[in-house]
Design an enzyme around this catalytic site. Structure first.
Site, PDB file in Angstrom:
ATOM      1  N   SER A 254      -5.505 -69.859 -39.774  1.00  0.00           N
ATOM      2  CA  SER A 254      -5.688 -69.783 -38.355  1.00  0.00           C
ATOM      3  C   SER A 254      -4.679 -70.254 -37.414  1.00  0.00           C
ATOM      4  O   SER A 254      -4.797 -70.191 -36.373  1.00  0.00           O
ATOM      5  CB  SER A 254      -7.013 -70.309 -38.234  1.00  0.00           C
ATOM      6  OG  SER A 254      -8.199 -69.907 -39.143  1.00  0.00           O
TER       7      SER A 254
ATOM      8  N   TRP B 167      -2.004 -65.231 -49.471  1.00  0.00           N
ATOM      9  CA  TRP B 167      -3.077 -64.055 -48.805  1.00  0.00           C
ATOM     10  C   TRP B 167      -2.124 -63.056 -48.524  1.00  0.00           C
ATOM     11  O   TRP B 167      -2.713 -62.396 -47.598  1.00  0.00           O
ATOM     12  CB  TRP B 167      -3.825 -64.717 -47.823  1.00  0.00           C
ATOM     13  CG  TRP B 167      -4.702 -65.816 -48.270  1.00  0.00           C
ATOM     14  CD1 TRP B 167      -4.582 -67.030 -47.540  1.00  0.00           C
ATOM     15  CD2 TRP B 167      -5.782 -66.043 -49.090  1.00  0.00           C
ATOM     16  NE1 TRP B 167      -5.520 -67.927 -48.259  1.00  0.00           N
ATOM     17  CE2 TRP B 167      -6.115 -67.483 -49.125  1.00  0.00           C
ATOM     18  CE3 TRP B 167      -6.304 -65.159 -50.484  1.00  0.00           C
ATOM     19  CZ2 TRP B 167      -7.063 -67.807 -49.747  1.00  0.00           C
ATOM     20  CZ3 TRP B 167      -7.083 -65.610 -51.214  1.00  0.00           C
ATOM     21  CH2 TRP B 167      -7.615 -67.190 -50.925  1.00  0.00           C
ATOM     22  N   ILE B 168      -0.843 -62.699 -48.962  1.00  0.00           N
ATOM     23  CA  ILE B 168      -0.184 -61.579 -48.556  1.00  0.00           C
ATOM     24  C   ILE B 168      -0.684 -60.360 -49.230  1.00  0.00           C
ATOM     25  O   ILE B 168      -0.141 -59.958 -50.421  1.00  0.00           O
ATOM     26  CB  ILE B 168       1.238 -61.902 -48.721  1.00  0.00           C
ATOM     27  CG1 ILE B 168       1.741 -63.125 -48.105  1.00  0.00           C
ATOM     28  CG2 ILE B 168       2.207 -60.678 -47.935  1.00  0.00           C
ATOM     29  CD1 ILE B 168       1.036 -63.477 -46.679  1.00  0.00           C
TER      30      ILE B 168
ATOM     31  N   PHE C 296       2.963 -58.044 -44.340  1.00  0.00           N
ATOM     32  CA  PHE C 296       3.035 -58.738 -43.348  1.00  0.00           C
ATOM     33  C   PHE C 296       2.662 -60.050 -43.663  1.00  0.00           C
ATOM     34  O   PHE C 296       1.653 -60.316 -44.251  1.00  0.00           O
ATOM     35  CB  PHE C 296       1.808 -58.149 -42.222  1.00  0.00           C
ATOM     36  CG  PHE C 296       1.913 -58.926 -41.016  1.00  0.00           C
ATOM     37  CD1 PHE C 296       2.544 -58.789 -40.044  1.00  0.00           C
ATOM     38  CD2 PHE C 296       0.797 -59.933 -40.845  1.00  0.00           C
ATOM     39  CE1 PHE C 296       2.364 -59.328 -38.720  1.00  0.00           C
ATOM     40  CE2 PHE C 296       0.481 -60.580 -39.742  1.00  0.00           C
ATOM     41  CZ  PHE C 296       1.400 -60.196 -38.477  1.00  0.00           C
TER      42      PHE C 296
ATOM     43  N   SER D 263       0.733 -65.625 -43.110  1.00  0.00           N
ATOM     44  CA  SER D 263      -0.235 -66.890 -43.472  1.00  0.00           C
ATOM     45  C   SER D 263       0.378 -67.765 -44.394  1.00  0.00           C
ATOM     46  O   SER D 263       1.352 -67.558 -45.194  1.00  0.00           O
ATOM     47  CB  SER D 263      -1.698 -66.532 -44.064  1.00  0.00           C
ATOM     48  OG  SER D 263      -2.167 -65.787 -43.169  1.00  0.00           O
ATOM     49  N   GLU D 264       0.145 -69.076 -44.205  1.00  0.00           N
ATOM     50  CA  GLU D 264       0.525 -70.085 -45.315  1.00  0.00           C
ATOM     51  C   GLU D 264      -0.560 -70.989 -45.754  1.00  0.00           C
ATOM     52  O   GLU D 264      -1.637 -71.151 -45.061  1.00  0.00           O
ATOM     53  CB  GLU D 264       1.814 -71.028 -44.591  1.00  0.00           C
ATOM     54  CG  GLU D 264       3.028 -70.209 -44.281  1.00  0.00           C
ATOM     55  CD  GLU D 264       4.148 -71.074 -43.571  1.00  0.00           C
ATOM     56  OE1 GLU D 264       3.892 -72.433 -43.870  1.00  0.00           O
ATOM     57  OE2 GLU D 264       4.986 -70.433 -43.224  1.00  0.00           O
TER      58      GLU D 264
ATOM     59  N   GLU E 259      -6.970 -61.612 -40.276  1.00  0.00           N
ATOM     60  CA  GLU E 259      -6.407 -61.249 -38.788  1.00  0.00           C
ATOM     61  C   GLU E 259      -7.290 -61.836 -37.795  1.00  0.00           C
ATOM     62  O   GLU E 259      -7.645 -61.362 -36.943  1.00  0.00           O
ATOM     63  CB  GLU E 259      -6.315 -59.588 -38.642  1.00  0.00           C
ATOM     64  CG  GLU E 259      -5.066 -58.966 -39.617  1.00  0.00           C
ATOM     65  CD  GLU E 259      -5.110 -57.383 -39.093  1.00  0.00           C
ATOM     66  OE1 GLU E 259      -5.339 -57.041 -38.274  1.00  0.00           O
ATOM     67  OE2 GLU E 259      -4.814 -56.736 -40.228  1.00  0.00           O
TER      68      GLU E 259
ATOM     69  N   GLY F  39     -33.186 -52.811 -56.262  1.00  0.00           N
ATOM     70  CA  GLY F  39     -32.629 -52.989 -57.131  1.00  0.00           C
ATOM     71  C   GLY F  39     -31.090 -52.184 -57.409  1.00  0.00           C
ATOM     72  O   GLY F  39     -30.206 -52.804 -57.983  1.00  0.00           O
TER      73      GLY F  39
HETATM   74  C1  FAD Z   1      -8.463 -60.560 -48.403  1.00  0.00           C
HETATM   75  C2  FAD Z   1      -7.448 -61.095 -47.562  1.00  0.00           C
HETATM   76  C3  FAD Z   1      -6.094 -60.525 -47.170  1.00  0.00           C
HETATM   77  C4  FAD Z   1      -5.125 -61.138 -46.373  1.00  0.00           C
HETATM   78  N1  FAD Z   1      -4.092 -60.463 -45.743  1.00  0.00           N
HETATM   79  C5  FAD Z   1      -3.144 -61.034 -45.223  1.00  0.00           C
HETATM   80  C6  FAD Z   1      -2.000 -60.618 -45.125  1.00  0.00           C
HETATM   81  O1  FAD Z   1      -1.715 -59.555 -45.238  1.00  0.00           O
HETATM   82  N2  FAD Z   1      -0.776 -61.297 -44.293  1.00  0.00           N
HETATM   83  C7  FAD Z   1      -1.175 -62.530 -43.667  1.00  0.00           C
HETATM   84  O2  FAD Z   1      -0.405 -63.101 -43.126  1.00  0.00           O
HETATM   85  N3  FAD Z   1      -2.335 -63.233 -43.992  1.00  0.00           N
HETATM   86  C8  FAD Z   1      -3.455 -62.425 -44.640  1.00  0.00           C
HETATM   87  N4  FAD Z   1      -4.511 -63.053 -44.834  1.00  0.00           N
HETATM   88  C9  FAD Z   1      -4.898 -64.414 -44.597  1.00  0.00           C
HETATM   89  C10 FAD Z   1      -5.792 -64.454 -43.425  1.00  0.00           C
HETATM   90  O3  FAD Z   1      -5.243 -64.290 -42.395  1.00  0.00           O
HETATM   91  C11 FAD Z   1      -6.307 -66.106 -43.487  1.00  0.00           C
HETATM   92  O4  FAD Z   1      -7.083 -66.211 -44.623  1.00  0.00           O
HETATM   93  C12 FAD Z   1      -7.118 -66.193 -42.216  1.00  0.00           C
HETATM   94  O5  FAD Z   1      -6.204 -66.271 -41.108  1.00  0.00           O
HETATM   95  C13 FAD Z   1      -7.688 -67.752 -42.274  1.00  0.00           C
HETATM   96  O6  FAD Z   1      -6.979 -68.609 -42.701  1.00  0.00           O
HETATM   97  P1  FAD Z   1      -7.437 -69.757 -43.763  1.00  0.00           P
HETATM   98  O7  FAD Z   1      -7.799 -68.994 -44.932  1.00  0.00           O
HETATM   99  O8  FAD Z   1      -6.288 -70.744 -43.883  1.00  0.00           O
HETATM  100  O9  FAD Z   1      -8.613 -70.533 -43.263  1.00  0.00           O
HETATM  101  P2  FAD Z   1      -8.470 -71.422 -42.012  1.00  0.00           P
HETATM  102  O10 FAD Z   1      -7.664 -71.458 -41.377  1.00  0.00           O
HETATM  103  O11 FAD Z   1      -8.618 -72.943 -43.043  1.00  0.00           O
HETATM  104  O12 FAD Z   1     -10.004 -71.559 -41.598  1.00  0.00           O
HETATM  105  C14 FAD Z   1     -11.245 -71.377 -42.080  1.00  0.00           C
HETATM  106  C15 FAD Z   1     -12.239 -71.388 -41.458  1.00  0.00           C
HETATM  107  O13 FAD Z   1     -12.385 -72.300 -40.118  1.00  0.00           O
HETATM  108  C16 FAD Z   1     -13.038 -71.445 -39.046  1.00  0.00           C
HETATM  109  N5  FAD Z   1     -12.186 -71.740 -37.963  1.00  0.00           N
HETATM  110  C17 FAD Z   1     -10.780 -71.396 -37.943  1.00  0.00           C
HETATM  111  N6  FAD Z   1     -10.254 -71.756 -36.652  1.00  0.00           N
HETATM  112  C18 FAD Z   1     -11.324 -72.071 -35.822  1.00  0.00           C
HETATM  113  C19 FAD Z   1     -11.335 -72.185 -34.535  1.00  0.00           C
HETATM  114  N7  FAD Z   1     -10.258 -72.287 -33.636  1.00  0.00           N
HETATM  115  N8  FAD Z   1     -12.557 -72.617 -33.864  1.00  0.00           N
HETATM  116  C20 FAD Z   1     -13.690 -72.548 -34.895  1.00  0.00           C
HETATM  117  N9  FAD Z   1     -13.649 -72.353 -36.404  1.00  0.00           N
HETATM  118  C21 FAD Z   1     -12.419 -72.034 -36.583  1.00  0.00           C
HETATM  119  C22 FAD Z   1     -13.226 -70.064 -39.586  1.00  0.00           C
HETATM  120  O14 FAD Z   1     -14.505 -70.090 -39.811  1.00  0.00           O
HETATM  121  C23 FAD Z   1     -12.341 -70.062 -40.553  1.00  0.00           C
HETATM  122  O15 FAD Z   1     -12.734 -68.958 -41.494  1.00  0.00           O
HETATM  123  C24 FAD Z   1      -5.715 -62.439 -45.813  1.00  0.00           C
HETATM  124  C25 FAD Z   1      -6.743 -63.173 -46.375  1.00  0.00           C
HETATM  125  C26 FAD Z   1      -7.511 -62.294 -47.020  1.00  0.00           C
HETATM  126  C27 FAD Z   1      -8.925 -63.375 -47.449  1.00  0.00           C
END
Ligand code: FAD
Length: 388
Positions: A137, A161-162, A128, A131-132, A367, A344
């Site tokens: 988010s 992060w796919i 799926f 994300s970019e 998600e 430990g």
């Molecule tokens: C192990 C792993 C597997 C993943 N698998 C997939 C996948 O299969 N497909 C896919 O498309 N994506 C995937 N992702 C991506 C994941 O969905 C994103 O990392 C996530 O949505 C957060 O986006 P970001 O990393 O850009 O953090 P950012 O969007 O920069 O957010 C950073 C932090 O800001 C805070 N924040 C964000 N929005 C708000 C808000 N509205 N109000 C207050 N605080 C907020 C939260 O604490 C958040 O953790 C995966 C990520 C990981 C770590």
């Protein structure tokens, strides 16, 4: 032995209780001491094993039956049980569902037949790709483009992060087609992994190793018929898929928490401190009480959301957000207490509670991060209160 009393709750049918027993017995036999040293190969082997055992039939709709639906309670039971036994097995199962969620919920019959026949049999792996780098988010800020060119679309941009990136056979990829600004200008496409112009730009390593990658799309040409749904439907499709699968992330967290509680119960019963079992110490009992309460409260929220969706509720965003927020955050607390109770041994590399400690963290981010779930719950709660 894990507490199974929750299976008597009114959320479940006899078929769910039977499923829970069968998956547990299978996992006990097939997942004991699984070697995780090569996550790619282990994941591929797990998908094959899950397919051979028939569990993947529950990950997506049946392409042969147009009335077939995903049963969210079954997904949650499978994820909870697999996570309790092995995090990578849960991951392998979950990705077959999330990766094809757009096809299951919105695909045409020919798209379902082409892909779901293979993914439900464990013969193709899916991913799926939403994300970019600059839009995790903030999905509506997506930069990747899909430009119509005759009978094709041409994709340019990056996904990161796919999960299953690098080993998937097919990616459901979201891109900006520009029907309107922001969220209303996105669409989703089925992109086979061998499409020219799609490259694995980087493999990503995280605290609990899973196949994960950054993907690059350079003039990646796909037929217009690869679109799922209509132009501009992408955001709505993504949110509908997450509406189903968020509860299942919560179920996986519940499985990790239940395992941490089980391990802790064994530990405090068997280990003697100050001349008596650890379980005689009141502060230890306090930890056990907190852990048991968190596990049951999480289970109630997970299976309420799953049951509600299975009753035909079009959207369960509030309930799924509550389940994901509570179950993932509280699983982290439960596992942290388990580490503490193990002393430990709890931080010793390779110990089960040490691996749970690493495994749970990402579930509070992907998600929809915990903070995003709070926004969903607050918005819906405020909207529901209007008119009082
Ligand atoms: C192990 C792993 C597997 C993943 N698998 C997939 C996948 O299969 N497909 C896919 O498309 N994506 C995937 N992702 C991506 C994941 O969905 C994103 O990392 C996530 O949505 C957060 O986006 P970001 O990393 O850009 O953090 P950012 O969007 O920069 O957010 C950073 C932090 O800001 C805070 N924040 C964000 N929005 C708000 C808000 N509205 N109000 C207050 N605080 C907020 C939260 O604490 C958040 O953790 C995966 C990520 C990981 C770590």
């Amino acid at each position: 032995m894990s507490d199974r009393s929750f299976l008597q709750w009114p959320f479940f049918d006899e078929a769910h209780r039977d499923l829970a027993d069968r998956v547990d017995a299978w996992a006990r036999k097939e997942l004991a001491d699984l070697d995780h040293s090569n996550v790619d190969e282990t994941c591929k082997a797990l998908v094959k094993a899950l397919g051979d055992a028939g569990w993947l039939k529950l990950s997506a709709v049946d392409p042969e039956d147009e009335r077939s639906k995903i049963d969210v309670r079954s997904l949650c039971i499978l994820r909870e049980t697999l996570a309790r036994h092995d995090g990578l097995a849960d991951f392998a199962f979950a990705m077959q569902g999330l990766g094809t969620g757009c096809i299951s919920l919105f695909g045409r019959p020919d798209q379902k037949t082409e892909w779901l026949t293979k993914t439900r049999a464990g013969k193709a792996l899916s991913a799926f790709a939403l994300s970019e780098p600059a839009s995790g988010s903030d999905v509506a800020n997506m930069a990747m483009t899909a430009v119509r060119d005759g009978d094709d679309y041409v994709l340019n941009g990056e996904k990161t992060w796919i999960s299953n990136g690098g080993i998937a056979d097919v990616y459901c990829v979201f891109a900006r087609t520009g029907e309107a600004p922001g969220a209303k200008g996105l669409s989703v496409f089925i992109v086979p992994a061998d499409t020219p112009g799609l490259e694995i730009a980087e493999r990503l390593e995280v605290v609990a190793p899973h196949p994960l990658a950054r993907l690059a799309f350079n003039d990646c040409r796909i037929p217009a018929s690869a679109m799922i749904g209509n132009p501009g439907d992408g955001f709505r499709i993504a949110m509908s898929v997450l509406d189903v699968f968020r509860s299942t992330v919560a179920a996986a967290a519940l499985g990790f928490a239940r395992r941490a509680l089980d391990e802790s119960l064994d530990r405090v019963s068997e280990r003697e401190l100050f001349g008596a079992p650890m379980s005689d110490l009141q502060m230890v009992q306090g930890h056990i009480a907190d852990m048991a309460l968190d596990v049951d409260a999480s289970a109630l929220l997970v299976y309420r959301a799953a049951w509600l969706k299975d009753q035909g509720a079009p959207r369960v965003s509030r309930e799924a957000a509550m389940a994901k927020l509570y179950a993932t955050d509280h699983a982290q607390d439960v596992i942290d207490k388990a580490v503490q109770l193990h002393g430990g041994d709890g931080v010793r590399k390779g110990h089960i509670v040490e691996s749970l400690y690493r495994e749970i963290r990402a579930l509070r981010i992907y998600e929809g991060a915990s903070d995003v779930q709070k926004v969903v719950i607050a918005r819906q709660t405020l909207a529901n209160s209007k008119g009082v």
